[in-house]
Write a protein that holds these residues in place. Structure first.
Motif, PDB file in Angstrom:
ATOM      1  N   ILE A   4     -68.480-109.847  59.130  1.00  0.00           N
ATOM      2  CA  ILE A   4     -68.983-108.572  59.655  1.00  0.00           C
ATOM      3  C   ILE A   4     -68.402-108.226  61.031  1.00  0.00           C
ATOM      4  CG2 ILE A   4     -71.133-108.395  58.333  1.00  0.00           C
ATOM      5  CD1 ILE A   4     -71.664-109.571  61.700  1.00  0.00           C
ATOM      6  N   GLU A   5     -67.715-109.194  61.657  1.00  0.00           N
ATOM      7  CA  GLU A   5     -67.260-108.978  63.033  1.00  0.00           C
ATOM      8  C   GLU A   5     -66.340-107.754  63.205  1.00  0.00           C
ATOM      9  OE1 GLU A   5     -68.756-110.200  65.507  1.00  0.00           O
ATOM     10  OE2 GLU A   5     -67.444-109.215  66.956  1.00  0.00           O
ATOM     11  N   ILE A  23     -73.812 -98.011  57.198  1.00  0.00           N
ATOM     12  CA  ILE A  23     -75.049 -97.415  56.677  1.00  0.00           C
ATOM     13  C   ILE A  23     -75.115 -97.615  55.160  1.00  0.00           C
ATOM     14  CG2 ILE A  23     -76.406 -95.295  56.430  1.00  0.00           C
ATOM     15  CD1 ILE A  23     -75.477 -94.428  59.163  1.00  0.00           C
ATOM     16  N   THR A  24     -73.970 -97.480  54.502  1.00  0.00           N
ATOM     17  CA  THR A  24     -73.937 -97.747  53.059  1.00  0.00           C
ATOM     18  C   THR A  24     -74.362 -99.194  52.783  1.00  0.00           C
ATOM     19  OG1 THR A  24     -72.143 -96.161  52.848  1.00  0.00           O
ATOM     20  CG2 THR A  24     -72.470 -97.654  50.998  1.00  0.00           C
ATOM     21  N   LEU A  25     -73.938-100.074  53.663  1.00  0.00           N
ATOM     22  CA  LEU A  25     -74.287-101.486  53.507  1.00  0.00           C
ATOM     23  C   LEU A  25     -75.804-101.707  53.647  1.00  0.00           C
ATOM     24  CD1 LEU A  25     -72.625-104.144  53.127  1.00  0.00           C
ATOM     25  CD2 LEU A  25     -72.735-104.424  55.610  1.00  0.00           C
ATOM     26  N   VAL A  26     -76.427-101.076  54.647  1.00  0.00           N
ATOM     27  CA  VAL A  26     -77.871-101.282  54.810  1.00  0.00           C
ATOM     28  C   VAL A  26     -78.667-100.582  53.701  1.00  0.00           C
ATOM     29  CG1 VAL A  26     -77.767-101.613  57.325  1.00  0.00           C
ATOM     30  CG2 VAL A  26     -78.341 -99.361  56.434  1.00  0.00           C
ATOM     31  N   ARG A  29     -78.877-102.404  47.722  1.00  0.00           N
ATOM     32  CA  ARG A  29     -79.903-103.360  47.291  1.00  0.00           C
ATOM     33  C   ARG A  29     -79.292-104.695  46.884  1.00  0.00           C
ATOM     34  NH1 ARG A  29     -84.714-100.877  45.042  1.00  0.00           N
ATOM     35  NH2 ARG A  29     -84.749 -98.693  45.629  1.00  0.00           N
ATOM     36  N   ARG A  30     -77.968-104.776  46.835  1.00  0.00           N
ATOM     37  CA  ARG A  30     -77.338-106.025  46.410  1.00  0.00           C
ATOM     38  C   ARG A  30     -77.631-107.130  47.409  1.00  0.00           C
ATOM     39  NH1 ARG A  30     -71.126-105.151  44.980  1.00  0.00           N
ATOM     40  NH2 ARG A  30     -71.049-107.191  45.996  1.00  0.00           N
ATOM     41  N   ALA A  31     -77.938-108.321  46.887  1.00  0.00           N
ATOM     42  CA  ALA A  31     -78.353-109.424  47.753  1.00  0.00           C
ATOM     43  C   ALA A  31     -77.279-109.776  48.792  1.00  0.00           C
ATOM     44  CB  ALA A  31     -78.703-110.643  46.907  1.00  0.00           C
ATOM     45  N   ASP A  32     -75.997-109.801  48.380  1.00  0.00           N
ATOM     46  CA  ASP A  32     -74.952-110.165  49.345  1.00  0.00           C
ATOM     47  C   ASP A  32     -74.769-109.073  50.405  1.00  0.00           C
ATOM     48  OD1 ASP A  32     -73.979-108.540  47.285  1.00  0.00           O
ATOM     49  OD2 ASP A  32     -71.905-109.204  47.569  1.00  0.00           O
ATOM     50  N   HIS A  33     -74.956-107.803  49.991  1.00  0.00           N
ATOM     51  CA  HIS A  33     -74.904-106.698  50.963  1.00  0.00           C
ATOM     52  C   HIS A  33     -76.050-106.811  51.961  1.00  0.00           C
ATOM     53  CE1 HIS A  33     -72.434-103.864  48.155  1.00  0.00           C
ATOM     54  NE2 HIS A  33     -71.730-104.861  48.647  1.00  0.00           N
ATOM     55  N   ARG A  34     -77.202-107.182  51.430  1.00  0.00           N
ATOM     56  CA  ARG A  34     -78.404-107.327  52.266  1.00  0.00           C
ATOM     57  C   ARG A  34     -78.164-108.400  53.342  1.00  0.00           C
ATOM     58  NH1 ARG A  34     -80.735-104.132  54.131  1.00  0.00           N
ATOM     59  NH2 ARG A  34     -82.111-105.165  55.529  1.00  0.00           N
ATOM     60  N   ALA A  39     -76.991-109.608  59.003  1.00  0.00           N
ATOM     61  CA  ALA A  39     -76.126-110.247  59.996  1.00  0.00           C
ATOM     62  C   ALA A  39     -75.556-109.195  60.955  1.00  0.00           C
ATOM     63  CB  ALA A  39     -74.999-111.000  59.292  1.00  0.00           C
ATOM     64  N   LEU A  40     -75.170-108.067  60.396  1.00  0.00           N
ATOM     65  CA  LEU A  40     -74.599-106.984  61.206  1.00  0.00           C
ATOM     66  C   LEU A  40     -75.619-106.475  62.225  1.00  0.00           C
ATOM     67  CD1 LEU A  40     -72.066-105.142  61.479  1.00  0.00           C
ATOM     68  CD2 LEU A  40     -73.192-103.565  59.896  1.00  0.00           C
ATOM     69  N   LEU A  41     -76.858-106.270  61.751  1.00  0.00           N
ATOM     70  CA  LEU A  41     -77.902-105.765  62.644  1.00  0.00           C
ATOM     71  C   LEU A  41     -78.245-106.791  63.722  1.00  0.00           C
ATOM     72  CD1 LEU A  41     -80.022-104.082  59.872  1.00  0.00           C
ATOM     73  CD2 LEU A  41     -79.040-102.882  61.845  1.00  0.00           C
ATOM     74  N   GLU A  42     -78.231-108.045  63.339  1.00  0.00           N
ATOM     75  CA  GLU A  42     -78.521-109.096  64.341  1.00  0.00           C
ATOM     76  C   GLU A  42     -77.420-109.155  65.386  1.00  0.00           C
ATOM     77  OE1 GLU A  42     -81.165-112.208  64.040  1.00  0.00           O
ATOM     78  OE2 GLU A  42     -80.533-112.648  61.980  1.00  0.00           O
ATOM     79  N   ARG A  43     -76.223-108.874  64.953  1.00  0.00           N
ATOM     80  CA  ARG A  43     -75.089-108.901  65.871  1.00  0.00           C
ATOM     81  C   ARG A  43     -75.152-107.695  66.823  1.00  0.00           C
ATOM     82  NH1 ARG A  43     -71.528-107.344  68.619  1.00  0.00           N
ATOM     83  NH2 ARG A  43     -69.260-107.544  68.444  1.00  0.00           N
TER      84      ARG A  43
END
Ligand code: GDP
Length: 330
Positions: A4-5, A23-26, A29-34, A39-43
């Motif tokens: 995600i970096e 935004i498409t990623l968030v 509903r796919r588990a790997d996207h989630r 991780a992106l939001l935490e970063r």
């Protein structure tokens, strides 16, 4: 897992395509996207600057898109970067979206300082809430100065938007006095600023009366700690003519500044963050229950027993919770 970096860095640089992808990623509903989205939001979230988050609500036809177009353009012309997100609970049913119509906000959507994102179609409000909230965080990370969160004036979506905004603006149309009853008390109570739109031409006189009615009604509401003198307030605007828009912006800024200076802004954001944390845990537990066949059968059986009065709600809840704890430790 996707790295995600590079995406995170592109967002921080303010690249709109990266923001759109995130935004498409968030929304996925796919588990790997989630996992990647989290991780992106935490970063990004901890270091993201605070935008002014403005919740905007109003019934269909009141002039929301006309207002956002004019208001958004005014802000963009001042050099501010403006993101517009929409929450449309009806899109879950229709599959459409309030911003899906290409003719809406035509000018604003072309402005280099603006970013417009239509409502995701989701089945439940809980999902919409999380995705919208996360999209807001991403817009902040991308350095937008103002994030407008638009919602249609129906049901719970307004409360939800009020719970993620710094300011909540209610857009109304000029109408007879009895219309006052049509606005639910809870929505009036969460409004910081009521804008009576369409205060132009023949509607101006009616708008003036409506504005006075609402100003009167607001004065009767209990004073909230987060309000300086004179707020919440009602004022007139015309999205068509652009009149009242600079004044409305002034009032929004003054309120936001007061809340920042007095610590209410931070307190409100903290309370909202805790609210959404607890709400997500609740949603997660319910999803967990529904996904487990034995537990969801037990829920269905207890639903009936509670509905018929055979079991008190608290006893039924205890049985479910005991089952949940047993599953976890077993
Ligand atoms: P929305 O459904 O809340 O997004 O409302 P729209 O922005 O689509 O506007 C609904 C209708 O009201 C349209 O016909 C607009 O042209 C009209 N309208 C919007 N703003 C104004 C205004 O400031 N004055 C007048 N007279 N009409 C307006």
């Amino acid at each position: 897992m996707t790295d995600i970096e590079p995406l995170a860095q592109a967002i921080v640089r303010g690249e709109r395509r990266a923001l759109a992808r995130a935004i498409t990623l968030v929304e996925s509903r796919r588990a790997d996207h989630r996992t990647a989205a989290t991780a992106l939001l935490e970063r990004l979230a901890p270091t993201a600057p605070h935008a002014l988050r403005i919740g905007l609500s109003g019934t269909p036809g009141v002039g929301k898109s006309t207002f956002i177009e004019a208001f958004g353009m005014m802000l963009c012309e001042k050099g501010l970067r403006v993101a517009v997100l929409a929450v449309d609970p009806s899109s879950a049913r229709s599959g459409g979206s309030i911003l899906g119509d290409k003719t809406r906000m035509e000018q604003l959507s072309r402005h280099p300082n603006a970013f417009i994102r239509p409502s995701p179609s989701q089945s439940e409000l809980g999902g919409v809430a999380r995705r919208t909230r996360e999209a807001v965080s991403l817009c902040e990370a991308a350095g937008f100065d103002v994030v407008l969160i638009e919602t249609v004036g129906v049901g719970q979506s307004e409360t939800m938007v009020a719970d993620m905004a710094d300011l909540f603006v209610l857009l109304l149309a000029p109408a007879g006095g009895d219309e006052l009853q049509g606005v639910k008390r809870g929505i009036m109570e969460s409004a910081d600023i009521i804008l009576i739109n369409k205060a132009d031409g023949e509607l101006r006189a009616t708008a003036k009366r409506t504005c006075a009615d609402y100003a009167g009604a607001l004065r009767l509401l209990r004073k909230r700690v987060q309000d300086p003198e004179g707020y919440p307030l009602a004022m007139m605007v015309s999205a068509y003519e652009g009149t009242g828009l600079p004044e409305a912006w002034e009032k929004m800024q003054a309120l936001a500044k007061w809340r920042r200076d007095t610590g209410h802004h931070d307190k409100q954001r903290q309370a909202q963050a805790l609210h959404w944390f607890h709400e997500d845990v609740r949603q997660g537990l319910l999803a967990h229950l529904r996904a487990d066949p034995a537990m969801s059968n037990a829920m269905a059986r207890l639903d009936q027993q509670v509905a018929s009065g055979a079991r008190p709600p608290s006893a039924a809840a205890q049985e479910i919770l005991a089952g949940l704890i047993a599953t976890k430790s077993g």
